[in-house]
Design a protein around this motif. Structure first.
Motif, mmCIF file in Angstrom:
data_model
loop_
_atom_site.group_PDB
_atom_site.id
_atom_site.type_symbol
_atom_site.label_atom_id
_atom_site.label_comp_id
_atom_site.label_asym_id
_atom_site.label_seq_id
_atom_site.Cartn_x
_atom_site.Cartn_y
_atom_site.Cartn_z
ATOM 1 N N ARG A 7 41.797 44.057 43.961
ATOM 2 C CA ARG A 7 40.674 43.141 44.172
ATOM 3 C C ARG A 7 41.141 41.770 43.685
ATOM 4 N NH1 ARG A 7 35.175 44.006 44.392
ATOM 5 N NH2 ARG A 7 35.527 46.192 43.808
ATOM 6 N N PRO A 8 41.286 40.808 44.589
ATOM 7 C CA PRO A 8 41.739 39.485 44.124
ATOM 8 C C PRO A 8 40.641 38.813 43.285
ATOM 9 C CG PRO A 8 41.184 39.396 46.435
ATOM 10 C CD PRO A 8 41.052 40.839 46.018
ATOM 11 N N ARG A 9 41.071 37.844 42.510
ATOM 12 C CA ARG A 9 40.109 37.123 41.673
ATOM 13 C C ARG A 9 39.104 36.393 42.500
ATOM 14 N NH1 ARG A 9 42.311 35.287 36.203
ATOM 15 N NH2 ARG A 9 43.894 36.837 35.853
#
Length: 119
Positions: free
Chosen positions: A117-119
Motif C-alpha cells: 500500500r503506497p503512502r
C-alpha cells in the motif's frame, strides 16, 4: 472514501534461493495464493460504483494466464519472489489499469498475509 475489494486465487511454485540452504523456503515449494485487490475513490461513477467488478476480470485473466500453475521465479526472472514482491508486482499491474487501486494483499497460507500500500 468508498472502498471495494475483490479476491482472486491461484496456485504456483517458487523458491527463495538467497536464503540459507537449510531454510524450508530455500527449497522448491508451492502455495495456493489468495490475492485481494483494494480500490478506493472519493466519488462514485455514473453507475454508483468505485469501479464495476466485471472490469476486474482483466486481473483474473492476468493471474490465470501469467501466474497460475507457473514457477514464479521464472515468470519474474527473480530469486526473491516473496509475498511482498508479489503484492507490489500485482499492485503495479493493477494501478496501470485501475487508477483507484489502493492496495494489494497476498496470502501464501491461511495465517499469513503481505500487503503493498503506497503512502
Amino acid at each position: 472514501m468508498y472502498t471495494i475489494t475483490k479476491e482472486f486465487h491461484f496456485s504456483a511454485s517458487h523458491q527463495l534461493t538467497d536464503l540459507p540452504s537449510d531454510h524450508q523456503c530455500a527449497r522448491l515449494h508451492g502455495h495456493n495464493y489468495v490475492v485481494v485487490v483494494e480500490l478506493k475513490s472519493e466519488t462514485l461513477n455514473q453507475f454508483g460504483f468505485v469501479r464495476d467488478y466485471q472490469e476486474l476480470a482483466a486481473l483474473k485473466s492476468y493471474i490465470d494466464d501469467t501466474l497460475d500453475h507457473r514457477h514464479l521465479n521464472e515468470v519474474f526472472k527473480s530469486d526473491a519472489v516473496t509475498a511482498e514482491f508479489l503484492a507490489k508486482s500485482i499492485f503495479d499491474w493493477c494501478k496501470k489499469r485501475f487508477p483507484e487501486t489502493a492496495a494489494v494483499r497476498i496470502s501464501e497460507t491461511p495465517k499469513t498475509w503481505a500487503e503493498y500500500r503506497p503512502r
